[in-house]
Design an enzyme around this catalytic site. Structure first.
Site, PDB file in Angstrom:
ATOM      1  CG  MET A  92      -1.942  -1.158   1.204  1.00 57.18           C
ATOM      2  SD  MET A  92      -2.937  -1.237  -0.302  1.00 57.18           S
ATOM      3  CE  MET A  92      -4.045   0.139  -0.002  1.00 57.18           C
ATOM      4  NE  ARG A  93       4.233   2.274   4.053  1.00 55.35           N
ATOM      5  CZ  ARG A  93       3.538   3.239   4.626  1.00 55.35           C
ATOM      6  NH1 ARG A  93       3.457   4.428   4.081  1.00 55.35           N
ATOM      7  NH2 ARG A  93       2.930   3.024   5.774  1.00 55.35           N
ATOM      8  CB  ILE A  94       3.879   5.910  -3.720  1.00 58.71           C
ATOM      9  CG1 ILE A  94       2.407   6.303  -3.588  1.00 58.71           C
ATOM     10  CG2 ILE A  94       4.492   6.323  -5.041  1.00 58.71           C
ATOM     11  CD1 ILE A  94       1.562   6.150  -4.810  1.00 58.71           C
ATOM     12  CG  HIS A 111      -4.901  -1.190 -10.192  1.00 57.12           C
ATOM     13  ND1 HIS A 111      -4.720  -0.404  -9.067  1.00 57.12           N
ATOM     14  CD2 HIS A 111      -6.010  -0.726 -10.799  1.00 57.12           C
ATOM     15  CE1 HIS A 111      -5.678   0.503  -9.025  1.00 57.12           C
ATOM     16  NE2 HIS A 111      -6.481   0.324 -10.062  1.00 57.12           N
ATOM     17  CG  ASP A 147      -2.135   2.094  -9.763  1.00 57.90           C
ATOM     18  OD1 ASP A 147      -1.282   1.300  -9.332  1.00 57.90           O
ATOM     19  OD2 ASP A 147      -3.063   2.536  -9.064  1.00 57.90           O
TER      20      ASP A 147
HETATM   21  C1  GRF Z   1      -5.688  -6.781  -4.404  1.00 57.87           C
HETATM   22  O1  GRF Z   1      -7.008  -6.473  -4.765  1.00 57.87           O
HETATM   23  C2  GRF Z   1      -4.703  -6.108  -5.313  1.00 57.87           C
HETATM   24  O2  GRF Z   1      -5.158  -5.969  -6.627  1.00 57.87           O
HETATM   25  C3  GRF Z   1      -4.562  -4.755  -4.683  1.00 57.87           C
HETATM   26  O3  GRF Z   1      -4.612  -4.993  -3.299  1.00 57.87           O
HETATM   27  C4  GRF Z   1      -5.326  -6.197  -3.050  1.00 57.87           C
HETATM   28  C5  GRF Z   1      -4.413  -7.079  -2.267  1.00 57.87           C
HETATM   29  O4  GRF Z   1      -5.034  -8.269  -1.848  1.00 57.87           O
HETATM   30  N1  GRF Z   1      -3.354  -4.093  -5.150  1.00 57.87           N
HETATM   31  P1  GRF Z   1      -4.162  -9.419  -1.203  1.00 57.87           P
HETATM   32  O5  GRF Z   1      -3.378  -8.782  -0.048  1.00 57.87           O
HETATM   33  O6  GRF Z   1      -3.246  -9.963  -2.255  1.00 57.87           O
HETATM   34  O7  GRF Z   1      -5.140 -10.429  -0.702  1.00 57.87           O
END
Ligand code: GRF
Length: 205
Positions: A92-94, A111, A147
């Site tokens: 969750m980081r850039i 994504h 992205d």
């Molecule tokens: C997924 O939906 C992915 O596309 C997004 O974050 C979510 C991660 O899910 N980037 P997980 O941690 O792999 O279960």
């Protein structure tokens, strides 16, 4: 064929990581996970790694003075292990510029939308709010944008009239678990070439 050495970066649940692990363990994906790194110490992805005997590294973002310090340490860990490919899987980081240039064209991400539609956070919600009839997932190279990197592959799902964010996310996630190992396999087989903004995939033998 030599195994593709990968590092996986996670922040949470790690279901995509699990899909990669399962593909490797079942012999479908010629790769080896060198380590799983998380910026969050309680990420379930770390547990999944440990359970499969994979080095699990907790790099608690909150313990660093600055983003720069965190990125430096992350880069050091990655350079020490020297992966062929870094897979962001719910990270969750850039990713910082230093890391991107050190591993240019060797970082990929998944994504939960058909890019370039609905980049950033809450893509499934964005898709529902917009009213699209088809959505899906995208595996792409990571560049300096959010992205925006060249697309390796995409898979589609229908958006149904009674969908909630949860039901659409679950339908997309099923496809993610197929798409991510598939994209990594193409790279492992040396079939992926970047030409400008485009990714060319050569035929398998
Ligand atoms: C997924 O939906 C992915 O596309 C997004 O974050 C979510 C991660 O899910 N980037 P997980 O941690 O792999 O279960």
């Amino acid at each position: 064929m030599a195994l593709l050495k990968i590092a996986v970066l996670v922040s949470g649940r790690g279901s995509n990581l699990q899909a990669i692990i399962d593909s490797i363990e079942s012999g479908r994906l010629p790769a080896k996970i060198l380590c799983v790194i998380s910026d969050k110490p309680d990420a379930f992805g770390l547990e999944r790694a440990r359970k499969h005997g994979i080095e699990a590294i907790s790099l608690d973002y909150r313990k660093f003075q600055s983003k720069d310090d965190y990125e430096k340490e992350l880069l050091k860990i990655l350079k020490d292990r020297s992966p062929d490919l870094i897979c962001l899987a719910g990270y969750m980081r850039i990713v910082g510029k230093g890391l991107i240039s050190a591993f240019r064209n060797r970082i990929i991400n998944i994504h939960p939308a058909l890019l370039p539609s609905f980049p950033g956070l809450d893509s499934q919600r964005q898709a529902l709010d917009y009213g699209v009839k088809v959505s899906g997932c995208t595996v792409h190279f990571v560049d300096e944008g959010c992205d925006t990197g060249p697309v390796i592959l995409q898979k589609t799902v229908p958006v149904l009239g009674n969908d909630t964010e949860g039901s659409l996310s679950a339908r997309i996630l099923e496809k993610e678990h197929i798409a991510y190992p598939e994209a990594i396999k193409l790279i492992a087989e040396g079939r992926v070439r970047i030409e400008g903004r485009k990714v060319k995939i050569t035929e398998g033998k």
